[in-house]
Structure formats: structure tokens, C-alpha cells
Design an enzyme around this catalytic site. Structure first.
Site: not given
Length: 354
Positions: A43, A126, A144
Site C-alpha cells: 500500500e 487511505y 482512493d
DNA sequence: AATTCGGGGAA
DNA sequence: TTCCCAGAATT
């Protein structure tokens, strides 16, 4: 009509991309969750970075540091070297800081809630929500770039970014299921990446096109609405590749903050809007027989850069820095712009395996 | 709310 | 060329 999450999860079960940080589709359907370390690492790397670009870097990091404790135990410099070329280098420093904190304060185990995760360096709204949903099954609301596109199209919401982000959050809060929230958000992102694409979306293949206002009105492609962007100015400067008789190149370290923070570079002039002060070899770090090698161009997030490239053979230089031997250069923490500069002088230096 | 952070792939 | 990508931190 079935709810969005039912249609999307059914589509995901047959169309999910197999990615290095995911468990196999079979395991996923049995409720197996991926390794939080893998999810976190992927991520962070994926922040403003494409899946294709991240792939090799992710594999390299996992091979080099199999656990977050391994990453915490290494030197920051090694992380910068491994991150070189991936961009947004503050991510690499925050990655290390986060690993250190997880190792020292959490015994190497990531916090399991979005709220706790967001307290860690480099983990924002996020990423915290994504990790909590994907690795721990928390029903978070993830937003996102993909989800902004899918949700604004689905509701034909013409509010421009970034204001529309809050509407996207409300959309996600409405449709995210308590069961398999991680698979659901990944389904939304896969949908945005493969079908609900920025240009020429494949609406006919979309599992949720029946109630998509963008598709129904044939206006999907115009969302999300964005504010016009500022033009990128061009900055110029000169770079100096100093070579020792044995071929070693002189490198220096950028300060830890700002552009290319903590990365290694060859000496350069300042990067200014137009040529000012000493230019060309007159600005070189030491007097010598500087040879011109034309110029290289490179584009950063908010400006273009054009650098004259000069080289010379010298025995020593003033100031902080070090000589990097040819076989070491490929492993240095060199940003892409500096690989362009050095390649302009010795174009075979980065063709050797690292 | 705006700006500052890289780099590459696609059209 | 322009756009945009599984955004965060800073101002």
C-alpha cells in the site's frame, strides 16, 4: 436488483487480479487474510504509483526483508538504495520509521484498526483504511483514485475534486459490506483499474452498470471533474560527473528533507528558472578539463528540469561526499534523474546487473 | 485549502 | 505532449 456489494464481490471472485501481495484467489474465498506486513508494504509503494511499477520493488523488498522486524533492524541507507527509482522518497524514510515503531512499540505486530494505524508514519486516511480492511477485515471506508472515479461515475456527481471526496466516502460507507470488506474495496479498485478506466471505460463489461448514472446517461468518461492544472515551469542547471582515474564517480548526499531528500547525487548547480551566476564548467566544483556531454531532460511532479552534463577526470574533490566504484554505482541510492546524468557520460554503467 | 513531494505507462 | 496512478505531510 442485487446490492452493489453482492454484484461486485461475485465479479471479484472470478476476475480478481493475482498480485504478489494478495493471497491466492482460492484462499481468499475461504476467508484467508493476507500478511499485514505485505499489505502495508504494498500500500505504501502503491501511493500514487502503478501496480506494474511496484511489482519488482515489492518482490525485492520481501526477499531482502521478509518481516517488519527485519526491516526495522536494517540501516535506513539500505532502504533508500532499494527504493531508488520508485520516487516520492519521503515514503521510504517514513516506511523505515514506521517499521521501527511497529517493531519497538508493537513487538513487530501491526495495529489492527484504522485509527491506530493512522498514527504511524506514512500511513494516512487511505492507507490506514485499506490495511485495516484488507489485512484485518475491519469495515472501513476506503477512498482512493479508482474509487473516486467509480463512485462519481456511478452517481454522476459533477462536484470537482477534491471536494467530491467526501461524497465518495459517503458512497463507500453506504455500499461497503461488513462481510469481506477487504475483498470489496479491492474489487472496487480492480474495477477502476481494469474496466472503469480514466479513458474509454468498458461499461458493457461492468458488473454494476445497470444502476450507474454515468453509464445510463452515457457520460461516464467525464467524471471525476477536476480543477485545471497549473503549467509546469522549466528549471535549468548543470551537473558534474567527476571521475577518478580508476573510474569511480564522486557522489554527495541530499539533505533529508525536500526534493530527492536523502538521495545520492553528483554535484550540480542550483536548479533555477533561468541560467544565473556561473554556468557550465565555470560552475564546476573544482577546476579541471571539463568535457561537455550535451544535456538531459527530466520531469518532476511540478517542474521540468534541463541539466547540462559535464565530466572530468580528477583525483580529489572538496566537501562532503565519497567515491563510488563502477561496480557499486548500480547499488547507490541514485534517483532516476541522476542515472540519466551519469548515463550521459558512461552509458553502459547501469546495464550491468545490480 | 494549497503546495510539495517521482517516475513511468498509456493514449 | 498530457493524464494519472491503491496519497501523505506540510504550510
Amino acid at each position: 436488483m442485487k446490492p452493489i456489494n453482492i454484484r461486485l464481490l461475485a465479479w471479484y471472485d472470478s476476475h480478481a487480479r493475482t498480485l504478489p501481495w494478495r493471497v491466492s484467489p482460492g484462499e481468499g474465498r475461504q476467508g484467508v487474510l493476507p500478511d499485514p506486513y505485505h499489505v502495508w508494504l504494498s500500500e505504501v509503494m502503491l501511493q500514487q504509483t502503478t501496480v506494474a511499477t511496484v511489482g519488482p520493488y515489492f518482490e525485492k523488498f520481501i526477499a531482502k526483508w521478509p518481516t517488519v522486524k527485519n526491516l526495522a533492524a536494517c540501516d535506513l541507507e539500505d532502504v533508500m538504495k532499494a527504493w531508488a527509482g520508485l520516487g516520492y522518497y519521503s515514503r521510504a524514510r517514513n516506511l523505515k520509521a514506521c517499521a521501527d515503531k511497529v517493531a519497538s512499540e508493537h513487538d513487530g505486530k501491526f495495529p489492527q484498526t484504522a485509527a491506530e494505524l493512522q498514527k504511524l508514519p506514512g500511513i494516512g486516511p487511505y492507507t490506514s483504511a485499506a490495511i485495516a480492511a484488507i489485512a484485518f477485515g475491519e469495515r472501513t471506508t476506503v477512498v482512493d483514485g479508482n474509487i473516486e472515479r467509480v463512485s462519481t461515475r456511478h452517481t454522476a456527481n459533477s462536484t470537482p475534486l477534491p471536494q467530491v471526496k467526501e461524497h465518495c466516502r459517503e458512497f463507500m460507507d453506504r455500499v461497503t459490506p461488513a462481510d469481506r470488506p477487504g475483498d470489496f474495496v479491492q474489487a472496487m479498485m480492480d474495477l477502476g483499474a481494469t474496466i472503469c478506466t480514466p479513458r474509454n471505460p468498458a461499461c458493457s463489461l461492468c458488473p454494476i452498470n445497470d444502476d450507474c448514472q454515468g453509464h445510463i446517461q452515457q457520460i461516464a468518461e467525464q467524471f471525476p471533474v477536476k480543477a485545471p492544472k497549473k503549467p509546469k515551469p522549466t528549471r535549468v542547471g548543470a551537473a558534474f560527473v567527476a571521475q577518478r582515474p580508476d573510474g569511480a564517480i564522486w557522489l554527495t548526499k541530499r539533505p533529508n528533507k525536500g526534493l530527492l531528500g536523502g538521495m545520492s547525487v553528483v554535484p550540480t548547480t542550483g536548479w533555477t528558472a533561468s541560467k544565473n551566476g556561473a554556468t557550465g564548467y565555470a560552475a564546476a566544483p573544482i577546476v579541471g578539463d571539463w568535457i561537455p556531454h550535451g544535456h538531459i531532460r527530466h520531469t518532476f511532479t511540478h517542474f521540468h528540469l534541463e541539466l547540462e552534463v559535464w565530466s572530468a577526470h580528477v583525483n580529489m574533490l572538496p566537501g562532503d561526499g565519497w567515491w563510488s566504484l563502477q561496480h557499486q554505482i548500480g547499488g547507490e541510492a541514485l534517483p532516476t534523474v541522476m542515472k540519466k546524468v551519469i548515463s550521459a557520460v558512461a552509458d553502459d554503467l547501469f546495464k550491468v546487473p545490480k
